[in-house]
Design a protein around this motif. Sequence first.
Motif, PDB file in Angstrom:
ATOM      1  N   THR A  40       0.815  -1.214   0.000  1.00  0.00           N
ATOM      2  CA  THR A  40       0.000   0.000   0.000  1.00  0.00           C
ATOM      3  C   THR A  40       0.846   1.261   0.000  1.00  0.00           C
ATOM      4  N   PHE A  41       0.516   2.183  -0.885  1.00  0.00           N
ATOM      5  CA  PHE A  41       1.105   3.517  -0.874  1.00  0.00           C
ATOM      6  C   PHE A  41      -0.009   4.496  -0.525  1.00  0.00           C
ATOM      7  N   GLY A  42       0.372   5.706  -0.062  1.00  0.00           N
ATOM      8  CA  GLY A  42      -0.629   6.765   0.063  1.00  0.00           C
ATOM      9  C   GLY A  42      -1.324   6.858   1.398  1.00  0.00           C
ATOM     10  N   CYS A  78      -0.609   5.467  -5.117  1.00  0.00           N
ATOM     11  CA  CYS A  78      -0.951   6.854  -4.786  1.00  0.00           C
ATOM     12  C   CYS A  78      -0.295   7.753  -5.826  1.00  0.00           C
ATOM     13  N   THR A  79      -0.915   8.862  -6.154  1.00  0.00           N
ATOM     14  CA  THR A  79      -0.313   9.749  -7.145  1.00  0.00           C
ATOM     15  C   THR A  79      -0.329  11.204  -6.691  1.00  0.00           C
ATOM     16  N   VAL A  80      -0.440  11.399  -5.375  1.00  0.00           N
ATOM     17  CA  VAL A  80      -0.628  12.764  -4.870  1.00  0.00           C
ATOM     18  C   VAL A  80       0.609  13.634  -5.109  1.00  0.00           C
ATOM     19  N   ARG A  81       1.784  13.005  -5.077  1.00  0.00           N
ATOM     20  CA  ARG A  81       3.028  13.712  -5.419  1.00  0.00           C
ATOM     21  C   ARG A  81       3.848  12.837  -6.357  1.00  0.00           C
ATOM     22  N   GLY A 111      -5.635   1.580  -7.516  1.00  0.00           N
ATOM     23  CA  GLY A 111      -5.465   2.821  -6.763  1.00  0.00           C
ATOM     24  C   GLY A 111      -5.390   4.048  -7.657  1.00  0.00           C
ATOM     25  N   CYS A 112      -5.054   5.159  -7.014  1.00  0.00           N
ATOM     26  CA  CYS A 112      -5.210   6.479  -7.634  1.00  0.00           C
ATOM     27  C   CYS A 112      -4.384   6.679  -8.900  1.00  0.00           C
ATOM     28  N   MET A 113      -3.162   6.133  -8.909  1.00  0.00           N
ATOM     29  CA  MET A 113      -2.290   6.324 -10.062  1.00  0.00           C
ATOM     30  C   MET A 113      -2.907   5.736 -11.334  1.00  0.00           C
ATOM     31  N   ILE A 196      -4.512  16.447  -7.152  1.00  0.00           N
ATOM     32  CA  ILE A 196      -4.960  15.490  -8.167  1.00  0.00           C
ATOM     33  C   ILE A 196      -6.142  14.643  -7.660  1.00  0.00           C
ATOM     34  N   VAL A 197      -6.337  14.643  -6.342  1.00  0.00           N
ATOM     35  CA  VAL A 197      -7.301  13.704  -5.750  1.00  0.00           C
ATOM     36  C   VAL A 197      -8.706  13.779  -6.377  1.00  0.00           C
ATOM     37  N   PRO A 198      -9.285  14.972  -6.590  1.00  0.00           N
ATOM     38  CA  PRO A 198     -10.626  14.993  -7.180  1.00  0.00           C
ATOM     39  C   PRO A 198     -10.695  14.337  -8.566  1.00  0.00           C
ATOM     40  N   GLY A 231     -12.593  10.354   5.120  1.00  0.00           N
ATOM     41  CA  GLY A 231     -13.119  11.086   3.972  1.00  0.00           C
ATOM     42  C   GLY A 231     -12.139  12.187   3.643  1.00  0.00           C
ATOM     43  N   GLN A 232     -12.097  12.652   2.392  1.00  0.00           N
ATOM     44  CA  GLN A 232     -11.172  13.737   2.052  1.00  0.00           C
ATOM     45  C   GLN A 232     -11.568  15.033   2.736  1.00  0.00           C
ATOM     46  N   ASN A 233     -12.849  15.149   3.036  1.00  0.00           N
ATOM     47  CA  ASN A 233     -13.330  16.348   3.708  1.00  0.00           C
ATOM     48  C   ASN A 233     -14.540  15.946   4.541  1.00  0.00           C
TER      49      ASN A 233
HETATM   50 FE1  F3S Z   1      -2.735   9.281  -2.628  1.00  0.00          FE
HETATM   51 FE2  F3S Z   1      -5.071   8.661  -3.570  1.00  0.00          FE
HETATM   52 FE3  F3S Z   1      -4.781   9.056  -1.007  1.00  0.00          FE
HETATM   53  S1  F3S Z   1      -3.629  10.032  -4.530  1.00  0.00           S
HETATM   54  S2  F3S Z   1      -3.135  10.536  -0.897  1.00  0.00           S
HETATM   55  S3  F3S Z   1      -3.844   7.468  -2.153  1.00  0.00           S
HETATM   56  S4  F3S Z   1      -6.565   9.547  -2.217  1.00  0.00           S
END
Ligand code: F3S
Length: 471
Positions: A40-42, A78-81, A111-113, A196-198, A231-233
């Motif tokens: 897991t990343f992120g 994860c792709t936040v950075r 995942g996000c990437m 990038i999250v949204p 939750g993100q918010n």
């Molecule tokens: Fe990363 Fe996705 Fe969380 S981009 S910070 S794993 S919502």
Amino acid sequence: MRIEELTEAQRQYYYIEQCHQWVAGREKALGRPLTAAVITFGCQMNARDSEKLTGILEKIGYHMVDSESADFVIYNTCTVRENANMRVYGRLGHMKQVKRKNPDMFIALCGCMMQEPEVVEKLKKSYRHVDLIFGTHNIFKFAELIYRRIHEEKMVIDIWKDTDQIVEDLPNDRKYPFKTGINIMFGCNNFCSYCIVPYVRGRERSRQPEDILREIESVVADGVVEVMLLGQNVNSYGKNLEEPLSFAELLRKICRIDGLLRVRFMTSHPKDLSDELIQVMAEETKICRHLHLPLQSGSTEILDKMNRRYTKESYLRLVDKLRAACPDISITTDIIVGFPGETEDDFLETMDVVRKVRYDSAYTFIYSKRTGTPAAVMENQVPETVVKDRFNRLLEEVQTIAADVCSRFEGSIQDVLVEEVNHQDPELVTGRMSSNIVVHFKGDASLIGKIVPVKLTSCRNFYYIGEPVQA
Ligand code: F3S
Ligand code: SAH
Ligand code: SF4
């Protein structure tokens, strides 16, 4: 019943059973158990998603291990950075050799990437040893996708752009028996200009309160004493439900659950943190004395460019209100250094907020350009050397203050939820206070999952050494 007539969860249980039979057959043929690993990343959202992936893999019959030479390895990305992406490519490069030794192994990515089309193109072209790729919106289809990979015998890719679906009642396996994350909402509508999250998590969707309460009741019946609402918010929870319910109201209902001892939540966006929520936090003793309140920048001008929709002053007022209502509360934050156009004066505003708020801890990030976000094309990107210098100054300030702030509990007795036997010293156990500060004290594995009163004898910068107090 025909498969088309089943609910989504029933369909997935059907595929779980099909895959289970396949795994059993392979194990018989190979004369050994099949293993699987989830890497897991992120953020906490991904950590929770990984518990769902693990739950499904276990139901299929895989034996979970901690090694990337398992028969099934899935990376939850994860792709936040930018550096989050680089780490995944690094791992995948290495896996080419590993797979050569075990050609039957499956490598999966989710995942996000994976929600970024350029990433999937690159994988298709240069990482042909990957077997399965899916995104954040169809994670509930994991078993079905494994089934497809088994039968199609080629790379399976299934990415959805967005979804309004929330599939309940799928298996999941908790990393800790006594605490867990609980999703209360998915996605994000805030579009902070750097983020990038949204784009990769889609629009904001809240779960029905009944589903959340039912899930918490069931994990509590199974031994959980602490939940982290995710939750993100979280402060905008419930606004789009057919029967709207505020986050504060949801918290009140959750606190009524017998057997549940601690409630945490993240993340709180300052723009949506209501007086009602502050009041609930002050009144409900199960809510932990900790709030993660991302600042991002202390400069009102930069906050505006970030589309955060609060000012330096309104943020500081919020902190004052929180401290007035919950005097002992630990406040932590996220800060980005080097957002496009950030001047030395803007940076000093951030330092000023850090000195005024005195955070228990702060995650500091160097701004990372994410293609597709508005900030990526903004002018005046800050030179790397300037950013590095600011980053180091900020880090030092944050750490000096945190060590001082953390020591405020020295000598007091605090309830500590024991999480594990200490990795370095097996005579000690490690746990967390309500404020999320880590405490080590003498004890054994029988204390794991219990809340123990501990006298905090000495503070070592960011954690405590304590002594259990006999009841
Ligand atoms: Fe990363 Fe996705 Fe969380 S981009 S910070 S794993 S919502
Ligand atoms: N929803 C949460 C944050 C999720 S991302 C919130 O609104 O606070 C976690 C953290 O990553 C953010 O708080 C931010 O500080 C950081 N982050 C997000 N995008 C970034 C980027 N492009 N560069 C550097 N840091 C970033
Ligand atoms: Fe990103 Fe802003 Fe949404 Fe947080 S609130 S996930 S920082 S867009």
